[in-house]
Design an enzyme around this catalytic site. Structure first.
Site, PDB file in Angstrom:
ATOM      1  CD  GLU A 107      -3.062  -1.012   2.190  1.00  0.00           C
ATOM      2  OE1 GLU A 107      -4.230  -1.304   1.885  1.00  0.00           O
ATOM      3  OE2 GLU A 107      -2.722  -0.688   3.345  1.00  0.00           O
ATOM      4  CB  CYS A 131       4.944  -1.896  16.297  1.00  0.00           C
ATOM      5  SG  CYS A 131       6.622  -1.269  16.018  1.00  0.00           S
ATOM      6  CB  CYS A 134       1.913  -1.429  13.573  1.00  0.00           C
ATOM      7  SG  CYS A 134       2.164  -0.989  11.850  1.00  0.00           S
ATOM      8  N   GLY A 177       6.634  -1.675   6.549  1.00  0.00           N
ATOM      9  CA  GLY A 177       8.005  -2.145   6.692  1.00  0.00           C
ATOM     10  C   GLY A 177       8.895  -1.207   7.482  1.00  0.00           C
ATOM     11  CB  SER A 209       9.931   7.156   9.956  1.00  0.00           C
ATOM     12  OG  SER A 209       9.563   6.754  11.258  1.00  0.00           O
ATOM     13  CG  LEU A 233      10.723   7.886  22.044  1.00  0.00           C
ATOM     14  CD1 LEU A 233      11.945   6.975  22.130  1.00  0.00           C
ATOM     15  CD2 LEU A 233      11.077   9.306  22.483  1.00  0.00           C
ATOM     16  CG  HIS A 234       5.525   5.030  19.543  1.00  0.00           C
ATOM     17  ND1 HIS A 234       4.814   6.055  18.955  1.00  0.00           N
ATOM     18  CD2 HIS A 234       5.986   4.256  18.522  1.00  0.00           C
ATOM     19  CE1 HIS A 234       4.825   5.893  17.635  1.00  0.00           C
ATOM     20  NE2 HIS A 234       5.533   4.822  17.349  1.00  0.00           N
ATOM     21  CG  ASN A 308      -4.749   6.452  13.062  1.00  0.00           C
ATOM     22  OD1 ASN A 308      -5.596   7.329  13.044  1.00  0.00           O
ATOM     23  ND2 ASN A 308      -3.461   6.714  12.847  1.00  0.00           N
ATOM     24  CB  CYS A 351       0.158   6.782  11.719  1.00  0.00           C
ATOM     25  SG  CYS A 351       1.577   6.173  12.628  1.00  0.00           S
TER      26      CYS A 351
END
EC number: 2.1.1.192
Length: 364
Positions: A107, A131, A134, A177, A209, A233-234, A308, A351
């Site tokens: 995508e 993650c 994700c 990726g 990123s 980072l998160h 999201n 995201c």
């Protein structure tokens, strides 16, 4: 250019009979032509056909001799992506589901801004970083993309924009990726699209990123290229970050910050920290204070991202009022921060939402 040595080094690269002509930098095309006994200036003509006239086949390069066209066809393919699905969001964001020549799907997203059109490109079929918020990582990693397949994403979107005389002005490498797990092909892509002879997109209009592949951050710092750099980072504490991003168990927060300090010493460039806000996990004022303490003194910007929705994941979006409070606290503590504008979430193009969803449904 993809050599046998590159394929041996990068076991996740596809094993196609011919490589994409878009995988060659301008100087590599010049060198290849000379090796074949051809005139060096033909590279300029070939790149004009590929990147300015944007042809779909070598046969359309009519100012080249038939023999040279045949030589090119014997060695390269003009990688074309098949558009399986094209969805447009209410905010103007467009998501493309592309099929690759081996049947895998990826995508790519076109985002429209006041300052121009930005394309979010994919570097891998799937992802193995894991993650926990994700969608891209749900099916694991299938393979890496060639540089030419990444270039083709930008070109295909540009062709769609040609009808309205618009152009791609920005590129973000934030699709499916981990770019630093496909480092050589990513760097090849960057040098190709940045070249005056191809798409001529300025380095400062391109952002890459990473989730924090530390050895590659050091490599990237040593590259002579002025690409914008962002780090997912998160969380400021290892316990929380490891829960969100298992890669943190290999490359912890302390080592990550050390690598970023090295990057800034080498490049004198600002780093963007991407910080997704997950309800009840990392979105409290204490988390903002931990973040501010961690990155204080760095030349940086924090991009706050409301989480999201991903059906298979259990995270919930932070309340808007709490997002504003988090931003305000960071600013109070001297940290430059903004809240990312949400785009494409209604078509799963935001995201953390990208994956080959439509094709997976079709092939069950």
């Amino acid at each position: 250019m993809i050599t046998a040595e590159k394929k041996k080094k990068n076991k996740f690269l596809p094993n196609f009979d011919k490589q994409s002509i878009y995988s060659l930098r301008f100087d590599e095309m010049q060198n290849w032509l000379v090796e074949q006994g051809q005139q060096k200036f033909r590279a300029k003509q070939i790149f004009e056909w590929l990147y300015q006239k944007r042809v779909d086949s070598i046969d359309e390069m009519t100012n080249l001799s038939k023999d040279l066209r045949q030589l090119l066809k014997d060695n390269f393919t003009v990688t074309t992506l098949t558009t399986v699905v094209k969805q447009e969001s209410k905010d103007g964001t467009i998501k493309f589901l592309f099929e690759l020549q081996d049947g895998y799907t990826i995508e790519t997203v076109l985002m429209r801004h006041d300052y121009g059109n930005s394309v979010c490109v994919t570097t891998q079929v799937g992802c193995r970083i894991g993650c926990t918020f994700c969608a891209s990582t749900l099916g694991g990693l299938k393979r890496n993309l060639e540089a030419g397949e990444i270039v083709s994403q930008v070109l295909t979107v540009q062709k769609a924009l040609d009808a309205t005389e618009e152009r791609v002005s920005q590129i973000v490498i934030m699709g499916i990726g981990e770019p630093f797990e496909n480092y050589d092909e990513m760097m090849g892509f960057l040098r190709i699209v940045n070249d005056d002879n191809s798409l001529n997109i300025g380095a400062r209009h391109i952002t890459v990123s990473t989730s924090g592949i530390i050895p590659r951050i050091y490599d990237f710092a040593d590259e002579d290229i002025q690409i914008n750099f962002a780090v997912s980072l998160h969380a400021a504490k290892d316990e929380v970050r490891s829960r969100l991003m298992p890669i943190n168990r290999a490359y912890n927060v302390e080592k990550l910050i050390e690598a970023i300090q090295y990057y800034q010493e080498k490049t004198n460039r600002r780093v963007t920290f991407e910080y997704g806000l997950f309800g009840g996990v990392n979105d409290q004022l204490e988390h903002a204070r931990e973040l501010a303490h961690l990155i204080k003194g760095l030349n940086c910007h924090v991009n706050l991202i409301p989480v999201n929705h991903v059906p298979e994941r259990n995270y919930v979006k932070t309340a808007k009022n709490d997002i504003f409070k988090f931003e305000k606290e960071l600013k109070r503590l001297g940290i430059n921060a903004t809240i990312r504008r949400e785009q494409g979430s209604d078509i799963d193009a935001a995201c953390g939402q990208l994956r080959a969803k439509e094709r997976q449904v079709e092939t069950r």
